[in-house]
Design an enzyme around this catalytic site. Structure first.
Site, PDB file in Angstrom:
ATOM      1  CD  GLU A 186      -3.146  -0.843   2.131  1.00 39.55           C
ATOM      2  OE1 GLU A 186      -3.330   0.286   2.638  1.00 39.55           O
ATOM      3  OE2 GLU A 186      -3.870  -1.817   2.373  1.00 39.55           O
ATOM      4  CG  HIS A 243      -5.023   4.107   1.503  1.00 34.71           C
ATOM      5  ND1 HIS A 243      -6.120   4.868   1.833  1.00 34.71           N
ATOM      6  CD2 HIS A 243      -5.409   2.818   1.628  1.00 34.71           C
ATOM      7  CE1 HIS A 243      -7.138   4.075   2.147  1.00 34.71           C
ATOM      8  NE2 HIS A 243      -6.727   2.819   2.022  1.00 34.71           N
ATOM      9  CG  HIS A 296      -7.504  -0.743  -0.834  1.00 36.83           C
ATOM     10  ND1 HIS A 296      -8.865  -0.598  -0.687  1.00 36.83           N
ATOM     11  CD2 HIS A 296      -6.956  -0.202   0.277  1.00 36.83           C
ATOM     12  CE1 HIS A 296      -9.129   0.008   0.460  1.00 36.83           C
ATOM     13  NE2 HIS A 296      -7.981   0.262   1.060  1.00 36.83           N
ATOM     14  CG  ASP A 314      -9.257   1.909   4.435  1.00 36.48           C
ATOM     15  OD1 ASP A 314      -8.078   1.810   4.844  1.00 36.48           O
ATOM     16  OD2 ASP A 314      -9.599   1.688   3.264  1.00 36.48           O
TER      17      ASP A 314
END
Length: 141
Positions: free
Chosen positions: A24, A79, A81, A92
């Site tokens: 990530e 961010h 995934h 999250d």
């Protein structure tokens, strides 16, 4: 809610994620209300960056100090995934502690914007945001 982002900033965020396909990646979203004008890559200091992210505190605090001194405003963060979808995960949702912050999540070359909001439609923590990509001038630091 609609948030604008320049094509160049979004392409750099997507490239950041593509360059680290098994981890990530993360960074800060900077700009003015309802417009992401810039993105700042940060190190992911999570214990397991393959399945979690944590923005480097030194970069975060430095950016907060700059914001207080009149620098760019932190709107939220992005961010990736790597093995999922561009939607917030249950993990999250646990990290959602600042109502109104924007979360740009990227996965498999796609990006979606979310606004952190108590009682939101996704995991009780996020509401979807319409992301409009335009060709305005931009930068990435």
């Amino acid at each position: 809610m609609t948030v604008r982002i320049s094509r160049g900033v979004l392409q750099r965020i997507l490239a950041h994620a593509a360059n680290e396909p098994v981890r990530e990646v993360c960074g800060l979203l900077l700009g003015s209300p309802l417009r992401v004008e810039n993105a700042r890559e940060t190190a992911n200091v999570a214990l397991d960056p393959a399945s979690a992210f944590e923005i480097d505190p030194a970069t975060l605090f430095g950016t907060l100090r700059a914001e207080r001194a009149g620098g760019p405003r932190i709107l939220g963060h992005y961010h990736s995934h790597p093995n999922g979808s561009p939607t917030p995960s249950a993990r999250d949702a646990v990290m959602a502690l600042q109502p109104g912050r924007l979360w740009l999540i990227v996965a498999r070359g796609e990006a979606r914007m979310w606004c952190e909001w108590p009682g939101g439609a996704m995991h009780g923590a996020f509401d979807p945001v319409e992301l409009v990509v335009d060709d305005a001038q931009d930068g990435c630091t």
